[in-house]
Design a protein around this motif. Structure first.
Motif, PDB file in Angstrom:
ATOM      1  N   HIS A  58      -7.361  -0.013   0.333  1.00 13.72           N
ATOM      2  CA  HIS A  58      -6.912  -1.192  -0.407  1.00 13.72           C
ATOM      3  C   HIS A  58      -7.535  -1.142  -1.803  1.00 13.72           C
ATOM      4  N   LYS A 104      -2.168   1.040   5.622  1.00 16.12           N
ATOM      5  CA  LYS A 104      -3.489   0.871   6.228  1.00 16.12           C
ATOM      6  C   LYS A 104      -3.546   1.565   7.592  1.00 16.12           C
ATOM      7  N   ARG A 160       0.869  -1.180   0.000  1.00 16.77           N
ATOM      8  CA  ARG A 160       0.000   0.000   0.000  1.00 16.77           C
ATOM      9  C   ARG A 160       0.905   1.228   0.000  1.00 16.77           C
TER      10      ARG A 160
END
Length: 82
Positions: free
Chosen positions: A55, A49, A45
Motif C-alpha cells: 500500500h 494485496k 493497488r
C-alpha cells in the motif's frame, strides 16, 4: 490535468487522490481516458494485496469505477476471497 489543478477548489478531495491525479496526468491508467469531475474514481493497488502488493504510492493508481471492476475481475485478485 483539470481535476489535479482544481484540488484547492475541492478541499474534500483526499490528498492521495490529488497526488495520483497529478502523477497520472488526470488519465485513467486502464482506459487512458481523462477523468472528468462527474466520474466515479477509485484508488486501486496495481498489484493486489492478496498477491502481496504493498500500500505505497508506487503501487497505487486511480481508475474509473467501471475500469476498476474490470481490472479486478481479470487480474485474479478476487479468486482467493470467499
Amino acid at each position: 490535468m483539470y481535476l489535479s489543478k482544481r484540488r484547492g477548489e475541492y478541499p474534500e478531495m483526499p490528498l492521495r487522490v490529488s497526488k495520483l491525479l497529478k502523477a497520472q496526468k488526470s488519465k485513467c491508467t486502464h482506459c487512458a481516458l481523462y477523468f472528468i469531475p462527474t466520474d466515479l474514481v477509485e484508488v486501486d493497488r496495481i498489484i493486489a494485496k492478496l498477491l502481496r502488493g504493498k500500500h505505497t504510492y508506487d503501487n497505487l493508481q486511480l481508475l474509473h469505477r467501471h475500469c476498476h471492476d474490470t481490472k479486478t475481475a481479470n487480474d485474479g485478485s478476487m479468486e482467493s476471497q470467499p
